[in-house]
Structures are given as C-alpha cells and as structure tokens.
Design a protein around this motif. Structure first.
Motif, PDB file in Angstrom:
ATOM      1  N   THR A  18     -66.769 -18.773 -12.134  1.00  0.00           N
ATOM      2  CA  THR A  18     -66.337 -17.766 -13.246  1.00  0.00           C
ATOM      3  C   THR A  18     -67.140 -16.755 -13.519  1.00  0.00           C
ATOM      4  O   THR A  18     -68.687 -17.024 -13.668  1.00  0.00           O
ATOM      5  CB  THR A  18     -66.077 -17.868 -14.869  1.00  0.00           C
ATOM      6  N   THR A  19     -67.447 -16.161 -14.497  1.00  0.00           N
ATOM      7  CA  THR A  19     -68.324 -14.274 -14.411  1.00  0.00           C
ATOM      8  C   THR A  19     -68.787 -14.794 -15.996  1.00  0.00           C
ATOM      9  O   THR A  19     -68.470 -13.365 -17.030  1.00  0.00           O
ATOM     10  CB  THR A  19     -67.889 -12.965 -14.198  1.00  0.00           C
ATOM     11  N   LEU A  20     -68.270 -15.677 -17.074  1.00  0.00           N
ATOM     12  CA  LEU A  20     -68.125 -15.976 -18.634  1.00  0.00           C
ATOM     13  C   LEU A  20     -69.437 -16.099 -19.068  1.00  0.00           C
ATOM     14  O   LEU A  20     -70.573 -15.947 -18.686  1.00  0.00           O
ATOM     15  CB  LEU A  20     -67.534 -17.102 -18.695  1.00  0.00           C
ATOM     16  N   LEU A  21     -70.126 -15.111 -19.965  1.00  0.00           N
ATOM     17  CA  LEU A  21     -70.995 -15.302 -20.721  1.00  0.00           C
ATOM     18  C   LEU A  21     -71.551 -16.631 -21.383  1.00  0.00           C
ATOM     19  O   LEU A  21     -70.624 -17.089 -22.055  1.00  0.00           O
ATOM     20  CB  LEU A  21     -71.115 -14.138 -21.789  1.00  0.00           C
ATOM     21  N   SER A  22     -71.986 -16.786 -21.229  1.00  0.00           N
ATOM     22  CA  SER A  22     -72.847 -18.095 -22.224  1.00  0.00           C
ATOM     23  C   SER A  22     -73.823 -17.932 -22.973  1.00  0.00           C
ATOM     24  O   SER A  22     -73.484 -17.029 -23.977  1.00  0.00           O
ATOM     25  CB  SER A  22     -73.920 -18.894 -21.187  1.00  0.00           C
ATOM     26  N   ALA A  32     -68.256  -5.710 -20.618  1.00  0.00           N
ATOM     27  CA  ALA A  32     -67.137  -6.426 -21.097  1.00  0.00           C
ATOM     28  C   ALA A  32     -66.969  -7.282 -20.915  1.00  0.00           C
ATOM     29  O   ALA A  32     -66.574  -8.746 -21.721  1.00  0.00           O
ATOM     30  CB  ALA A  32     -66.381  -5.624 -22.585  1.00  0.00           C
ATOM     31  N   SER A  33     -66.611  -7.219 -19.577  1.00  0.00           N
ATOM     32  CA  SER A  33     -65.289  -8.017 -19.067  1.00  0.00           C
ATOM     33  C   SER A  33     -66.257  -9.393 -18.821  1.00  0.00           C
ATOM     34  O   SER A  33     -65.332 -10.892 -18.435  1.00  0.00           O
ATOM     35  CB  SER A  33     -64.810  -7.593 -17.585  1.00  0.00           C
ATOM     36  N   ASN A  68     -58.180 -10.557 -18.559  1.00  0.00           N
ATOM     37  CA  ASN A  68     -58.561  -9.205 -17.812  1.00  0.00           C
ATOM     38  C   ASN A  68     -57.475  -8.584 -17.230  1.00  0.00           C
ATOM     39  O   ASN A  68     -57.710  -7.039 -17.215  1.00  0.00           O
ATOM     40  CB  ASN A  68     -59.346 -10.043 -16.798  1.00  0.00           C
ATOM     41  N   ASP A  69     -56.259  -9.615 -17.009  1.00  0.00           N
ATOM     42  CA  ASP A  69     -55.086  -8.193 -16.664  1.00  0.00           C
ATOM     43  C   ASP A  69     -54.542  -7.165 -17.303  1.00  0.00           C
ATOM     44  O   ASP A  69     -54.443  -6.518 -17.581  1.00  0.00           O
ATOM     45  CB  ASP A  69     -54.001  -9.747 -16.402  1.00  0.00           C
ATOM     46  N   LEU A  70     -54.766  -8.176 -19.299  1.00  0.00           N
ATOM     47  CA  LEU A  70     -54.207  -7.387 -20.613  1.00  0.00           C
ATOM     48  C   LEU A  70     -55.182  -5.882 -19.906  1.00  0.00           C
ATOM     49  O   LEU A  70     -54.619  -4.868 -20.664  1.00  0.00           O
ATOM     50  CB  LEU A  70     -53.980  -8.952 -21.508  1.00  0.00           C
ATOM     51  N   LEU A  71     -56.590  -6.176 -20.918  1.00  0.00           N
ATOM     52  CA  LEU A  71     -57.076  -5.730 -21.387  1.00  0.00           C
ATOM     53  C   LEU A  71     -57.209  -5.110 -20.129  1.00  0.00           C
ATOM     54  O   LEU A  71     -58.128  -3.526 -20.676  1.00  0.00           O
ATOM     55  CB  LEU A  71     -58.552  -6.425 -21.976  1.00  0.00           C
TER      56      LEU A  71
END
Length: 367
Positions: A248-252, A135-136, A115-118
């Motif tokens: 986290t908000t990660l996609l499953s 996308a995040s 997240n920091d870089l993109l």
C-alpha cells in the motif's frame, strides 16, 4: 480489441488498453547526494496519470449476470521499469461477478474506496507528480487481497471494501475495511467515505471524508475534506514482504509516540475553454496535529495550475506549474513521514527547505 469465444459457453469480450504520460520537469530544493538542496531537471512520469497497459473483459453468463476481470500493469515511461513495488499487475488484478439487480463483487488487488470516492472530487482526479498527489498517501491508493462490493440505486451508489489481513489467528491484523456512499444527479455530485486499517501491532488508521462537485456550463467546481488519524507508531510492512499492509502507499506514523491527525482540504476548478483546450487550478492543504512526539503542529500545502491542449481524443500536451510549502513542525519532521513533500524537501535536516517550485511539460497518449 480481441474476442475469445467457445462453442460451449457465451462469448467473452477482452479489451487491451493503456496510457503513456511522460513529462520533462524542473524542480528546486531537491535533496542532493551530499544532503544539501539543489535544482533538478528530469524526465518523469506525467502530471495526470501513471503509465499503464491493461486487459479487461466481460462474459455474459445469462440472466443479467456477467463475469468480469481486469489486469493492469503500471510502468515508468521514462525508463520502462515496472511501477507499484515491482508487481507485474500492481495497478489492478481482480476477477468478479456483476449482476443488473444485485450489483458487482470483485476479488483481488484493487483501488481502496477512499481513493475511489475522493478522486471524483479532485480537479485532477488525483494527480501523478509527487507534489500534486501527496494527499492520496494519507488513505492509500490500492490494496492487495480485497473484496469490493458496488451497487447503484438510481442516483445513489454504495460501495463496501474489506481487504483481508491473512494472519492466522489474527484475522483483523493487516485488514482494511470501509464504506462509501455517493449521490449524483444532473450537475451535482456529493459523497462520503469511512475507511479503517490495522497494522501488525493493532495500531489503527481511521479516515473519514466528504466531497462534492458541480458543473456550471464550461466549469466544474470541486471540493473535498478528509480527516486521517494514525495511532502512535502506526506503520505498514515493507513492500513485497507479505507483512501487514504491505504494497500500500499508506503514510506511516512510525517513531511517533502520539496520535497524528491530518486535516486535508482540496479545492479546484476545471474550465473547458474550447473543445480542445482546458485549464485546471487546484489547491491542497493539510493541517497536521502531532507531527512528532514533541506534540508540534505543522502544515503542508500545494497550489498548482495546468493548461491542457488536445490534439485528438487520445493525445494531449500540457504545461503544469506548482508550489509546495511546509511550515511549523513539518519542516523539522525527523521521521520524514510526509512522503515526497516533507522528506524530499530535506525535512529534519539542517538544510531543510520550506518551499518547492516545479514546472513540467508533458505529452499523454491513450490507447
């Protein structure tokens, strides 16, 4: 800004800050209570940033070393509810040491390094409407229990992350690790990142990304690409459960017996037309392999535009329009694993839509 001091120690400067970003937004093809699709007009969080109030501070320890901290609460400005899973300081909560020679080490809940870089190579810096931020969710925004180290070498910045899984006897379960490197010199900035997460069953998410930006007069150009691979069944634990990768908000990839691969491109331009007026045009596209166990492919894309007018350095008003499209297997994705884009378009149902149009007008104030 307030100042706390002690007769025995060096002075600590503490700053209170915040953002309130609120919009009135119209969208079509929203899932209704009876499972069909209809239009919706709502007051929502803004297009640019999640609303927040925070405190940050730094104490000079001498010899070029400082102690730093940040506590940042996220809230929904339309109704005052706490955001980020109901965590009081769900946006950020960390303490660290910063040294002029050795860099900075922070400990606590923090942004992930992908997240920091993109976000540096996104024309919105990662948006805040569901349709311009999806996308995040492929690499996750924030992580609990995180150690993050940052060090700059002239124009080069290196960043390392390790988010502790905290499982007795299984130290890698629930852990996220990664590294990022960026180069910024004059109008040019480029960078790359690799991040890996392991769920409760040792299934992996692997993310690799590259990005760049270039300033040409009043225009700034942005481009990025990342590839995210999820092992069969990869999943995060429920929010506030204490399980692996919770909060986290990660996609499953739950329910999918195949490895899912997302190849995401983002490109855009920010044009500073005058000292107070700017325009943003952006496009995100995800080409998906193995949307489901059927081995089908799919695509999600969003085109958006923003016109922004600044009343002052702290207050602006804007209009945003966007169009999101689904195709292929993503329309019939019965797992609904595409957050907000696929699932909220009714993916997997008889009434699934392939497009959504949205328009919003928002007001943002920073303090």
């Amino acid at each position: 800004m307030g100042t706390l001091s002690s007769t025995a120690f060096a002075q600590t400067n503490v700053t209170m800050y915040g953002v309130i970003d609120t919009a009135i937004r119209y969208t079509n093809n929203q899932v209704t209570s009876n499972g069909k699709l209809g239009s919706q007009t709502a007051m929502t969080e803004g297009a640019f940033q999640g609303s927040r109030v925070g405190f940050k501070g730094e104490e000079d320890l001498g010899g070029g070393t400082s102690a730093v901290f940040k506590l940042e609460n996220g809230f929904q400005s339309n109704n005052g509810a706490i955001d980020q899973q109901g965590q009081i300081f769900g946006r950020q909560a960390f303490v660290g040491l910063k040294d002029k020679s050795w860099g900075e080490l922070d400990l606590g809940r923090q942004y992930g390094i992908a997240n920091d870089l993109l976000s540096n190579y996104d024309p919105l810096g990662i948006g805040n409407f569901n349709e311009n931020e999806w996308a995040s969710f492929y690499y996750g925004t924030r992580f609990d229990n995180t150690l993050k180290y940052t060090k700059s070498f002239g124009p080069v910045t290196a960043e390392l992350q390790y988010s502790v899984g905290e499982r007795a006897g299984q130290t890698s379960i629930g852990a996220t690790s990664g590294a990022a490197l960026s180069y910024t010199q004059g109008p040019l900035s480029i960078g790359g990142v690799y991040q890996q997460s392991k769920d409760a069953n040792s299934a992996l998410l692997k993310v690799a990304g590259l990005g760049g930006s270039y300033v040409a007069g009043p225009a700034t150009l942005y481009v990025q690409y990342f590839n995210a691979k999820r092992d069969p069944g990869f999943a995060k634990a429920a929010s506030n459960s204490g399980g692996a990768l919770a909060n986290t908000t990660l996609l499953s990839n739950a329910g999918n017996t195949l490895k899912r691969t997302d190849s995401v491109w983002t490109a855009g331009i920010l044009y500073q037309a005058t000292a107070v007026t700017s325009f943003i045009l952006g496009y995100m596209s995800d080409s998906i392999k193995n949307v489901s166990s059927a081995g089908d492919s799919g695509r999600v894309s969003t085109l958006y535009a923003v016109a922004d007018y600044n009343f002052s350095k702290r207050t602006d008003i804007y209009v945003e329009i966007d169009r999101t499209s689904l195709s292929g297997g993503e329309i019939q994705d019965v797992n609904g694993v595409m957050p907000f884009a696929g699932a909220s378009l009714g993916a997997g149902s008889a009434n699934a839509a392939s497009t959504r149009n949205g328009v919003g007008i928002g007001l943002r104030h920073k303090f």
